[in-house]
Design a protein around this motif. Sequence first.
Motif, short mmCIF file in Angstrom:
data_model
loop_
_atom_site.label_atom_id
_atom_site.label_comp_id
_atom_site.label_asym_id
_atom_site.label_seq_id
_atom_site.Cartn_x
_atom_site.Cartn_y
_atom_site.Cartn_z
N LYS A 246 -5.93 7.64 0.49
CA LYS A 246 -5.19 6.75 -0.84
C LYS A 246 -4.09 7.32 -1.30
O LYS A 246 -4.18 7.63 -2.57
CB LYS A 246 -6.50 6.27 -1.91
CG LYS A 246 -7.71 5.68 -0.92
CD LYS A 246 -7.46 4.25 -0.42
CE LYS A 246 -8.57 3.70 0.18
NZ LYS A 246 -8.19 2.72 1.23
N HIS B 229 -6.91 -2.79 -5.64
CA HIS B 229 -7.58 -1.80 -5.00
C HIS B 229 -9.30 -1.64 -5.60
O HIS B 229 -9.27 -1.80 -6.97
CB HIS B 229 -7.04 -0.38 -5.17
CG HIS B 229 -7.83 0.86 -4.38
ND1 HIS B 229 -8.30 0.67 -3.14
CD2 HIS B 229 -7.87 1.89 -5.01
CE1 HIS B 229 -8.76 1.73 -2.80
NE2 HIS B 229 -8.73 2.56 -3.87
N THR B 230 -10.38 -1.71 -4.72
CA THR B 230 -11.42 -1.60 -5.30
C THR B 230 -12.27 -0.47 -4.40
O THR B 230 -13.07 -0.78 -3.70
CB THR B 230 -12.32 -3.17 -4.87
OG1 THR B 230 -11.87 -3.35 -3.55
CG2 THR B 230 -11.51 -4.13 -5.97
N ARG C 68 0.76 -1.34 0.08
CA ARG C 68 0.06 0.03 -0.06
C ARG C 68 0.78 1.38 -0.01
O ARG C 68 0.30 2.29 -0.08
CB ARG C 68 -0.94 0.05 0.99
CG ARG C 68 -1.86 -1.11 1.27
CD ARG C 68 -3.21 -0.84 2.21
NE ARG C 68 -4.33 -1.68 1.61
CZ ARG C 68 -4.51 -2.77 1.55
NH1 ARG C 68 -3.65 -3.57 2.23
NH2 ARG C 68 -5.56 -3.32 1.14
N TRP D 246 -17.47 -5.59 8.98
CA TRP D 246 -16.63 -5.27 7.76
C TRP D 246 -15.46 -4.49 8.49
O TRP D 246 -14.25 -4.81 7.96
CB TRP D 246 -17.37 -4.46 6.66
CG TRP D 246 -16.43 -4.40 5.29
CD1 TRP D 246 -15.22 -4.86 5.11
CD2 TRP D 246 -17.15 -4.39 4.20
NE1 TRP D 246 -14.88 -4.79 3.78
CE2 TRP D 246 -16.09 -4.23 3.23
CE3 TRP D 246 -18.20 -3.91 3.63
CZ2 TRP D 246 -15.92 -4.07 1.91
CZ3 TRP D 246 -18.47 -3.67 2.09
CH2 TRP D 246 -17.24 -3.66 1.30
N GLU E 216 -14.43 6.64 -0.67
CA GLU E 216 -13.99 5.73 0.75
C GLU E 216 -14.12 6.32 2.05
O GLU E 216 -14.61 5.89 2.92
CB GLU E 216 -12.51 5.35 0.79
CG GLU E 216 -12.16 4.44 -0.35
CD GLU E 216 -12.65 3.04 -0.40
OE1 GLU E 216 -13.50 2.76 0.58
OE2 GLU E 216 -12.39 2.34 -1.51
N LEU F 120 -11.42 -5.30 8.64
CA LEU F 120 -10.21 -4.55 7.86
C LEU F 120 -9.20 -4.03 8.68
O LEU F 120 -8.06 -3.93 8.55
CB LEU F 120 -10.97 -3.49 7.10
CG LEU F 120 -11.60 -3.92 5.66
CD1 LEU F 120 -12.02 -2.75 5.09
CD2 LEU F 120 -10.52 -4.71 4.91
N ASP G 109 -7.63 2.79 5.66
CA ASP G 109 -8.50 3.76 5.73
C ASP G 109 -8.91 4.61 4.54
O ASP G 109 -8.47 4.15 3.36
CB ASP G 109 -7.81 4.72 6.88
CG ASP G 109 -6.58 5.64 6.62
OD1 ASP G 109 -6.68 5.59 5.28
OD2 ASP G 109 -5.85 5.82 7.40
N TYR H 13 -15.91 4.27 4.65
CA TYR H 13 -15.33 4.15 6.33
C TYR H 13 -16.30 4.72 7.22
O TYR H 13 -16.18 4.41 8.50
CB TYR H 13 -13.96 4.50 6.25
CG TYR H 13 -12.80 3.41 5.60
CD1 TYR H 13 -12.32 2.27 6.42
CD2 TYR H 13 -12.74 3.65 4.33
CE1 TYR H 13 -11.51 1.57 5.61
CE2 TYR H 13 -11.78 2.53 3.88
CZ TYR H 13 -11.25 1.77 4.63
OH TYR H 13 -10.41 0.44 3.86
N1 IYR Z 1 -12.34 -0.56 -0.41
C1 IYR Z 1 -11.81 -0.03 0.72
C2 IYR Z 1 -11.99 -0.99 1.71
C3 IYR Z 1 -11.41 -2.43 1.53
C4 IYR Z 1 -12.10 -3.36 1.56
C5 IYR Z 1 -11.53 -4.72 1.33
I1 IYR Z 1 -12.67 -6.38 1.36
C6 IYR Z 1 -10.14 -4.74 1.55
O1 IYR Z 1 -9.34 -6.04 1.44
C7 IYR Z 1 -9.50 -3.89 1.70
C8 IYR Z 1 -10.18 -2.32 1.70
C9 IYR Z 1 -10.43 0.62 0.64
O2 IYR Z 1 -9.72 0.25 -0.47
O3 IYR Z 1 -9.80 1.00 1.55
#
Ligand code: IYR
Length: 220
Positions: free
Chosen positions: A115, A170-171, A37, A102, A90, A106, A112, A94
């Motif tokens: 990004k 990253h999603t 990251r 969830w 995000e 995490l 957090d 969060y």
């Molecule tokens: N998309 C958010 C949260 C996140 C969700 C999962 I499931 C992960 O493995 C890591 C992050 C983010 O990128 O912070």
Amino acid sequence: MTVYPFIPHSRPILSDEQLIKNAEQFYQAMDTRRTIRHFSDRPVPKKVIEDIIKTASTAPSGAHKQPWTFAVISSPEMKKKIRIAAEKEEQENYHGRMSEEWLRDLAPLGTDEHKPFLEEAPYLIVVFKKAYEIHPEGKRKNYYVNESIGLAAGFLIAAIHQAGLCSLTHTPSPMNFLEQILERPKNERAVLLLPVGYPAKDAMVPDIHRKSLEEVSVWY
Ligand code: IYR
């Protein structure tokens, strides 16, 4: 209907020792892959990105439709736009959209809503799935699009690692801001955003472990 011409295909027969060595070496190499990251801004040749995308695009796909587009972003202005839009989503995730469970799952990973890696990494690759193809005569169906995209993304991540670089799967959610910023056609949906580059000098990763063969396989 056109039928493809068929051509012969074979692989050389290897000794069992060679097969065992090949499989083990590839496993050992892949087992050193880590999601990071914190990226270095050290430049990476464009040719490397071209070849890892070509590798991703060798993945199998439903009816060989290859229902994917890889968008490559290196422009600092575009990366900044993407970071700002991702952080906006995000922030809401969060601080409201994600469940307690969830957030608890995490927490050990230390993620957090910030990004910075979206601006730090030399390249961002956005994987788009093509729900259908747009042809002059109209829409043409694609098949097993989610499965195909997952396979191509796996190949992409393996190719990035094999080249000697790192990525982050990253999603940011929802991801439709990527379709807008990148002005993609209406048959494309963003599914993954991967920063690609070297790790930052001080990059750290959580000390997590992979499940054993016994835990992930059953044999009949
Ligand atoms: N998309 C958010 C949260 C996140 C969700 C999962 I499931 C992960 O493995 C890591 C992050 C983010 O990128 O912070």
